[in-house]
Every structure is written in structure tokens, then in C-alpha cells.
Scaffold this motif. Structure first.
Motif, PDB file in Angstrom:
ATOM      1  N   TYR A  52     -38.944  -2.217 -25.442  1.00 62.77           N
ATOM      2  CA  TYR A  52     -39.090  -1.398 -26.641  1.00 62.77           C
ATOM      3  C   TYR A  52     -40.019  -1.959 -27.724  1.00 62.77           C
ATOM      4  N   ASN A  54     -43.179  -2.214 -28.076  1.00 60.61           N
ATOM      5  CA  ASN A  54     -44.353  -1.395 -28.382  1.00 60.61           C
ATOM      6  C   ASN A  54     -43.994  -0.065 -29.038  1.00 60.61           C
ATOM      7  N   ARG A  55     -42.690   0.178 -29.179  1.00 62.35           N
ATOM      8  CA  ARG A  55     -42.227   1.410 -29.821  1.00 62.35           C
ATOM      9  C   ARG A  55     -41.620   1.119 -31.201  1.00 62.35           C
ATOM     10  N   GLU A 156     -32.824   3.643 -28.607  1.00 63.52           N
ATOM     11  CA  GLU A 156     -33.745   4.768 -28.427  1.00 63.52           C
ATOM     12  C   GLU A 156     -33.539   5.836 -29.494  1.00 63.52           C
ATOM     13  N   LEU A 159     -35.157   4.606 -32.602  1.00 61.20           N
ATOM     14  CA  LEU A 159     -36.613   4.613 -32.488  1.00 61.20           C
ATOM     15  C   LEU A 159     -37.163   6.028 -32.628  1.00 61.20           C
ATOM     16  N   GLN A 160     -36.454   7.005 -32.070  1.00 62.42           N
ATOM     17  CA  GLN A 160     -36.903   8.391 -32.151  1.00 62.42           C
ATOM     18  C   GLN A 160     -36.789   8.940 -33.564  1.00 62.42           C
ATOM     19  N   GLN A 164     -43.128   5.214 -37.041  1.00 61.29           N
ATOM     20  CA  GLN A 164     -43.738   3.896 -36.815  1.00 61.29           C
ATOM     21  C   GLN A 164     -44.629   3.590 -38.006  1.00 61.29           C
TER      22      GLN A 164
END
Length: 183
Positions: A52, A54-55, A156, A159-160, A164
């Protein structure tokens, strides 16, 4: 609004690290120990980090010697051990206290905003995990027995739900060989 961004902590090499550098990232903070029975979780933590990073996800390891005297190594030896035994590439900080009058202010903040086993605020053992959202707010606290791979869904989801927006760059620079092709 208070957040973890108000804190700094020394890295394994004593360099001060301002957590405000991580704005916009989803973060998993873990108090660790090299001689703990849960130290094998470092492998799973590294796997999460690789999946994760890179996210907009990162992990911060805070070694602690308070539980069972399971972190006898000095800061540089801890970093070397984590890399040699578990291939850890996420940030490793200097040893901290997580409970008591000498507890690092970050852990006082984390404990004040959540409860652990039996609704107790104190950290009870190594590998207690704290999930932080991209705004620096505590999302959840997980017990030492919680396996890192079971956190994928909640990571996740965070992150969603987070843009970013981080300008943080890891101190571990890896060359982009694909960008060098044809150069």
C-alpha cells in the motif's frame, strides 16, 4: 483540530522526525520489540507496507522496552536487526516509553483518544497498533494479537476515503529504473 501532526519523534539515528511530514497519508503506528513473540509480525507489516505504500500508506515502528524487557538492543542495532531479519523498509524510530510518566507524548495522545483491552487506556503489550487517517486522526486501535494482514480491509477503506495530498517523501530513495530506460 488536534492530530498526530503536532508531534515529533527521534528516528533510530536520533534525527528528529516531524509527523506533520506525513499529512495526507494513512498511517499504522506500532510499538515493536525485537525479542517479542509477536516480532514475526514485522514480516507481515512489511508486506502491508509494500502493498500500500504507493497508495498513500505508511507504517511507523516505535521500539519499546517496557514489556518483558523485549527490546534490549540500542537504536542502531534495532534498525539493523529489523532490516536483516524482517527486511523492514518502513520508518523505525528510537526506543520510546508508551506508558507511565516518561511516555512519549504521541502515545499519550493515542491512548487519550482510544481504549484497548477491557476499555483500559494503557498499552498492554508490544505490537499494539494504531490506525491513523489522512487527516492525522486516530481511526482505531488493535490488540497485539491482531495480525497485520487482517487490517487490509480497513486500510483500503481509509485509503479510498482520503485524497492523496501528501508531500512526504521517504528517506529511503529507490532509483526508478524504468524512468532511466532510454535515457
Amino acid at each position: 483540530m488536534d492530530s498526530i501532526y503536532q508531534f515529533s519523534a527521534p528516528l533510530y539515528n536520533s534525527e528528529s522526525f516531524a509527523l506533520s511530514q506525513l499529512k495526507g497519508k494513512t498511517i499504522l503506528i506500532v510499538n515493536t520489540a525485537s525479542k517479542c513473540n509477536f516480532s514475526m509480525q514485522l514480516t507481515a507489516l512489511e508486506k502491508l507496507y509494500q502493498e500500500y505504500k504507493n497508495r498513500g500508506f505508511t507504517i511507523l515502528a516505535f521500539p519499546c522496552h517496557q514489556f518483558g524487557q523485549n527490546e534490549p538492543l540500542d537504536n542502531l542495532a534495532i534498525k539493523d536487526f529489523y532490516q536483516a531479519q524482517f527486511n523492514v523498509s518502513f520508518e523505525v524510530f528510537g526506543k520510546v516509553m508508551v506508558n507511565g510518566p516518561e511516555a512519549h507524548p504521541l502515545f499519550n495522545y493515542l491512548k487519550a483518544h482510544t481504549r484497548g483491552i477491557s476499555q483500559n487506556r494503557a498499552v498492554k503489550w508490544n505490537f499494539t497498533k494504531f490506525l491513523i487517517n489522512s487527516d492525522g486522526q486516530l481511526v482505531a486501535r488493535y490488540a497485539p494479537r491482531t495480525k497485520p494482514e487482517t487490517l487490509k480491509q480497513v486500510i483500503e477503506a481509509n485509503l479510498q476515503s482520503s485524497p492523496q495530498k501528501s508531500s512526504y517523501r521517504s528517506t529511503k530513495l529507490t532509483p526508478n529504473f524504468n524512468a532511466l530506460k532510454g535515457a
